[in-house]
Structure formats: structure tokens, C-alpha cells
Scaffold this motif. Sequence first.
Motif, PDB file in Angstrom:
ATOM      1  N   VAL A 162     -26.436 -10.228  35.251  1.00  0.00           N
ATOM      2  CA  VAL A 162     -27.862 -10.117  35.580  1.00  0.00           C
ATOM      3  C   VAL A 162     -28.637  -9.591  34.382  1.00  0.00           C
ATOM      4  CG1 VAL A 162     -29.530  -8.941  37.048  1.00  0.00           C
ATOM      5  CG2 VAL A 162     -27.441  -9.838  38.032  1.00  0.00           C
ATOM      6  N   LEU A 163     -28.044  -8.603  33.675  1.00  0.00           N
ATOM      7  CA  LEU A 163     -28.707  -8.044  32.489  1.00  0.00           C
ATOM      8  C   LEU A 163     -28.926  -9.131  31.442  1.00  0.00           C
ATOM      9  CD1 LEU A 163     -29.495  -5.090  31.629  1.00  0.00           C
ATOM     10  CD2 LEU A 163     -27.500  -5.188  30.150  1.00  0.00           C
ATOM     11  N   LEU A 164     -27.861  -9.936  31.193  1.00  0.00           N
ATOM     12  CA  LEU A 164     -27.970 -11.031  30.216  1.00  0.00           C
ATOM     13  C   LEU A 164     -29.059 -12.010  30.630  1.00  0.00           C
ATOM     14  CD1 LEU A 164     -24.379 -12.080  29.159  1.00  0.00           C
ATOM     15  CD2 LEU A 164     -26.160 -11.040  27.783  1.00  0.00           C
ATOM     16  N   ALA A 165     -29.066 -12.353  31.946  1.00  0.00           N
ATOM     17  CA  ALA A 165     -30.052 -13.323  32.422  1.00  0.00           C
ATOM     18  C   ALA A 165     -31.465 -12.776  32.247  1.00  0.00           C
ATOM     19  CB  ALA A 165     -29.785 -13.669  33.887  1.00  0.00           C
ATOM     20  N   ARG A 166     -31.625 -11.466  32.459  1.00  0.00           N
ATOM     21  CA  ARG A 166     -32.954 -10.865  32.298  1.00  0.00           C
ATOM     22  C   ARG A 166     -33.382 -10.918  30.840  1.00  0.00           C
ATOM     23  NH1 ARG A 166     -35.195  -7.576  36.484  1.00  0.00           N
ATOM     24  NH2 ARG A 166     -36.521  -6.602  34.947  1.00  0.00           N
ATOM     25  N   ARG A 167     -32.407 -10.630  29.943  1.00  0.00           N
ATOM     26  CA  ARG A 167     -32.746 -10.661  28.514  1.00  0.00           C
ATOM     27  C   ARG A 167     -33.092 -12.070  28.059  1.00  0.00           C
ATOM     28  NH1 ARG A 167     -31.614  -6.751  24.551  1.00  0.00           N
ATOM     29  NH2 ARG A 167     -31.302  -8.462  23.107  1.00  0.00           N
ATOM     30  N   MET A 168     -32.430 -13.075  28.674  1.00  0.00           N
ATOM     31  CA  MET A 168     -32.728 -14.465  28.298  1.00  0.00           C
ATOM     32  C   MET A 168     -33.997 -14.965  28.973  1.00  0.00           C
ATOM     33  SD  MET A 168     -28.888 -15.950  28.561  1.00  0.00           S
ATOM     34  CE  MET A 168     -29.255 -17.673  28.376  1.00  0.00           C
ATOM     35  N   ARG A 169     -34.560 -14.144  29.863  1.00  0.00           N
ATOM     36  CA  ARG A 169     -35.796 -14.488  30.592  1.00  0.00           C
ATOM     37  C   ARG A 169     -35.652 -15.804  31.354  1.00  0.00           C
ATOM     38  NH1 ARG A 169     -39.191 -10.796  28.646  1.00  0.00           N
ATOM     39  NH2 ARG A 169     -38.862 -10.118  26.506  1.00  0.00           N
ATOM     40  N   VAL A 170     -34.481 -15.984  32.010  1.00  0.00           N
ATOM     41  CA  VAL A 170     -34.324 -17.200  32.816  1.00  0.00           C
ATOM     42  C   VAL A 170     -34.495 -16.902  34.307  1.00  0.00           C
ATOM     43  CG1 VAL A 170     -32.915 -18.500  31.219  1.00  0.00           C
ATOM     44  CG2 VAL A 170     -31.841 -16.899  32.783  1.00  0.00           C
ATOM     45  N   ILE A 171     -34.792 -15.632  34.638  1.00  0.00           N
ATOM     46  CA  ILE A 171     -35.012 -15.307  36.046  1.00  0.00           C
ATOM     47  C   ILE A 171     -36.499 -15.377  36.333  1.00  0.00           C
ATOM     48  CG2 ILE A 171     -34.678 -13.595  37.844  1.00  0.00           C
ATOM     49  CD1 ILE A 171     -32.467 -12.420  36.288  1.00  0.00           C
ATOM     50  N   ASP A 172     -36.918 -16.399  37.053  1.00  0.00           N
ATOM     51  CA  ASP A 172     -38.312 -16.432  37.489  1.00  0.00           C
ATOM     52  C   ASP A 172     -38.389 -17.228  38.784  1.00  0.00           C
ATOM     53  OD1 ASP A 172     -37.906 -18.971  36.667  1.00  0.00           O
ATOM     54  OD2 ASP A 172     -39.144 -18.856  34.890  1.00  0.00           O
ATOM     55  N   ALA A 173     -39.598 -17.431  39.263  1.00  0.00           N
ATOM     56  CA  ALA A 173     -39.770 -18.094  40.556  1.00  0.00           C
ATOM     57  C   ALA A 173     -39.282 -19.538  40.519  1.00  0.00           C
ATOM     58  CB  ALA A 173     -41.238 -18.054  40.969  1.00  0.00           C
ATOM     59  N   GLU A 174     -39.151 -20.114  39.300  1.00  0.00           N
ATOM     60  CA  GLU A 174     -38.752 -21.512  39.226  1.00  0.00           C
ATOM     61  C   GLU A 174     -37.237 -21.670  39.358  1.00  0.00           C
ATOM     62  OE1 GLU A 174     -39.501 -23.689  35.591  1.00  0.00           O
ATOM     63  OE2 GLU A 174     -40.489 -25.206  36.825  1.00  0.00           O
ATOM     64  N   SER A 175     -36.483 -20.790  38.652  1.00  0.00           N
ATOM     65  CA  SER A 175     -35.032 -20.906  38.732  1.00  0.00           C
ATOM     66  C   SER A 175     -34.522 -20.291  40.024  1.00  0.00           C
ATOM     67  CB  SER A 175     -34.396 -20.194  37.528  1.00  0.00           C
ATOM     68  OG  SER A 175     -34.551 -18.796  37.673  1.00  0.00           O
ATOM     69  N   HIS A 176     -35.368 -19.536  40.697  1.00  0.00           N
ATOM     70  CA  HIS A 176     -34.919 -18.767  41.848  1.00  0.00           C
ATOM     71  C   HIS A 176     -36.007 -18.786  42.910  1.00  0.00           C
ATOM     72  CE1 HIS A 176     -31.191 -16.618  41.923  1.00  0.00           C
ATOM     73  NE2 HIS A 176     -31.680 -15.793  42.810  1.00  0.00           N
ATOM     74  N   PRO A 177     -36.247 -19.930  43.536  1.00  0.00           N
ATOM     75  CA  PRO A 177     -37.429 -20.074  44.396  1.00  0.00           C
ATOM     76  C   PRO A 177     -37.302 -19.323  45.721  1.00  0.00           C
ATOM     77  CG  PRO A 177     -36.163 -22.092  44.409  1.00  0.00           C
ATOM     78  CD  PRO A 177     -35.451 -21.158  43.491  1.00  0.00           C
ATOM     79  N   LEU A 178     -37.398 -17.996  45.647  1.00  0.00           N
ATOM     80  CA  LEU A 178     -37.270 -17.184  46.859  1.00  0.00           C
ATOM     81  C   LEU A 178     -38.369 -17.494  47.863  1.00  0.00           C
ATOM     82  CD1 LEU A 178     -36.309 -13.568  45.798  1.00  0.00           C
ATOM     83  CD2 LEU A 178     -34.982 -15.211  47.094  1.00  0.00           C
TER      84      LEU A 178
END
Lengths: 92, 108, 159
Positions: C38-54
Motif C-alpha cells: 500500500v505504501l508503494l502504491a501511495r508513493r506511485m500515486r496509483v490509488i485514486d477513484a479511477e483505479s479503485h471506484p469505491l
Amino acid sequence: MMLVAAAVAVLAAMALALARSLMGPTVFDKILAVNSFGTKTVLLIALLGAIAGRADYLDVALLYALINFIATVALMKYAEYGGMEANDEGEG
Amino acid sequence: MIWSEVVAAILLILGSALLVIGGVGLLRFPHFYSRLHAGGVIDTLAAGLFLAGLAFLFGPTLGSVKLGLIFVFLLFTSPTACHALARAAHVAGLREPTQAEEEQQWQK
Amino acid sequence: MKHSISLALFLAALWWVLSGFTKPLLLGLGVVSVLFTVLLARRMRVIDAESHPLHLTWGLIRYWVFLIKEIVLSNAQVVRLILSPSAKIAPHFVKVQTKQETDLGRTILANSITLTPGTVTVSIDAQDLLVHALTKETAQAVIEGQLDLRVPADAEQPT
């Protein structure tokens, strides 16, 4: 017994896909056939897991599905940008 | 034979039949773009029924969850691969044969 | 933040399903690897509403039920075409206009069209979809836009 019959059916379907991949005629037909051959391989591995009564085979099946997908997309990228030509006669 | 095995047998038979039908379509359809649709049958319904049948054999264990994962994975990747193929063929200039050619090839 | 938490929960569930371990040491290692990912994904800025349409969760579940019905029906159509000895297949391209405003909506629609046998999305250009259809009947469903209407509305995401 039923599982063996299912395995024979999967192998028959794989043979059909293999025939298409050998016949071509374009490189895209071949890759489509190889992709669907891979999907059937995933099913066959899962079936072997059921025959052997072990769930470990399913990890292998999952991994094979991953590799199959990546291989297809990589091949298509190569076909799209690698300068291969598509025509109705040759393999491109 | 317990009921879950009967359900599994029915699903496996349906799935295997669809696999073979998809394979026949792959051989029988006359042109690349139409063969793509035969491949779609294999990737969606045939694989789904087959894996559901196996899940009934494994019963409520971790194995069934893994089978579900494989199915979800196939559902996500198969349209991507299919689209990549169609797009690459389209970009490479593979054209659709005309209606007359199509019917002629179909007769063969 | 809620996207990171949902990713962590998803990864933890995946880790446990794939390994099936219950020993405390191994579970601890699993937690460490999940947090690291999760830390790596946050640093790569790939966590957003598009990759993760909650915001689409419930809409997507309702959509999937509809999509599965659609897949079964069009599978039956294609299987009938393969089996009939003198099948009249008429493969052709159609251009369809979509109502989807966002990239995510268009991706969901294009993937759904490809997933239903008988129609394949070949390319997307803004609002235009180029679809290859096996017969007139399979094309009809795409032209009528049944799927297009049912793709869950993706309002939260700014384009």
C-alpha cells in the motif's frame, strides 16, 4: 470417471485450437488460437487439481492465466509496433 | 452420489460441450474477426460453467475461492486480450472480406 | 485515504486466500507485506477513484448481474450460429455513439461490449466506439445501447 471425460473434452477442444493455430492464415488467427489454447490449459490444470484432490494445482492455474494474458498482450504490442505486416497469405 | 456431485457433473458437461463448440467455431468461422467471437464463447460462458462445476466438487473450501479468483481474473483479462487482438489487426490493416467473398468462403 | 484502506483490506483478503496460513508469525509477515505494498502504491500515486471506484460499488454489483444475463443470452446466439449448418453470419463494423462522459465509464462500456460474444470493441475515439459485430442481431443490442444506459453513473470523478 466423469472428470476423465471432462479432461478428454478439454483436450479435444485444445486440439481444435491447435489446428487453427497451425492453419493460420494470418498471424492474428494464430495468436487468437494460442490465447484460447492457454485458457483451456488453465481449465485443464484446475481439472487435474480436482482429479488429484489437491487445491495446490489452482495456484498454478491462476499463475498460468496471468502469464497467458501477459504473453498475448505482449505479442499484440509487438505485432502492432514491431513492424509485422498482416496479409491474407503469409504469416506476416 | 450426493447432490453437489450431480450439479458439478451437469455444469462440467455443459462447460466441456461449450469448450468443444467454441473450438469448432474457431475452426469453422471464415475470417479472423468472426473467429474472435468464437473465442469469446470459450473465455466467458464455457470457462465460467467449467470452473463453477469444479467449485462444486471442491466444496466450501479455499479451493473454491481460488476457482472464483481464476474466473474473475479471466473476466477481466479476456476482453483486454480480445480488444488488443482486434485493435492490432485493425491497425495492421486487416480488412473484412466483402459479403460475396464471405459467403463463398463459408460454403467451402 | 479510504481508497488506501480498501486496497489494504482487498490485498489482505487476497493474501490469505492464496496462502491459507494461520500461524501468527506468517500472518504478521503478511500484514507487513500488505502495508508495504500500500505504501508503494501511495508513493506511485496509483490509488485514486479511477483505479479503485469505491463510489460505484453498489452500481457495479447491480450492473454485473445485468451483464451476466446479457453474456449468457449472447453466448446462446453465437453457439446457435456455430452449430447451424447453413448459418448466415454477416460480420460487419458499426460505429456507435456512447453517452459515457468519463474515461472510466467508457472503459466499462467497451469492456462489456467485448465480453459479450458477438460484439468486439475495436477502437475508441472520444465518444465514438468502433464495434465489430458477428450478425445484424448481435449488433442490434449495441446500437440500441442497453449496456450504455446501465453503466453505473460515474459522477464523482472529474474528467
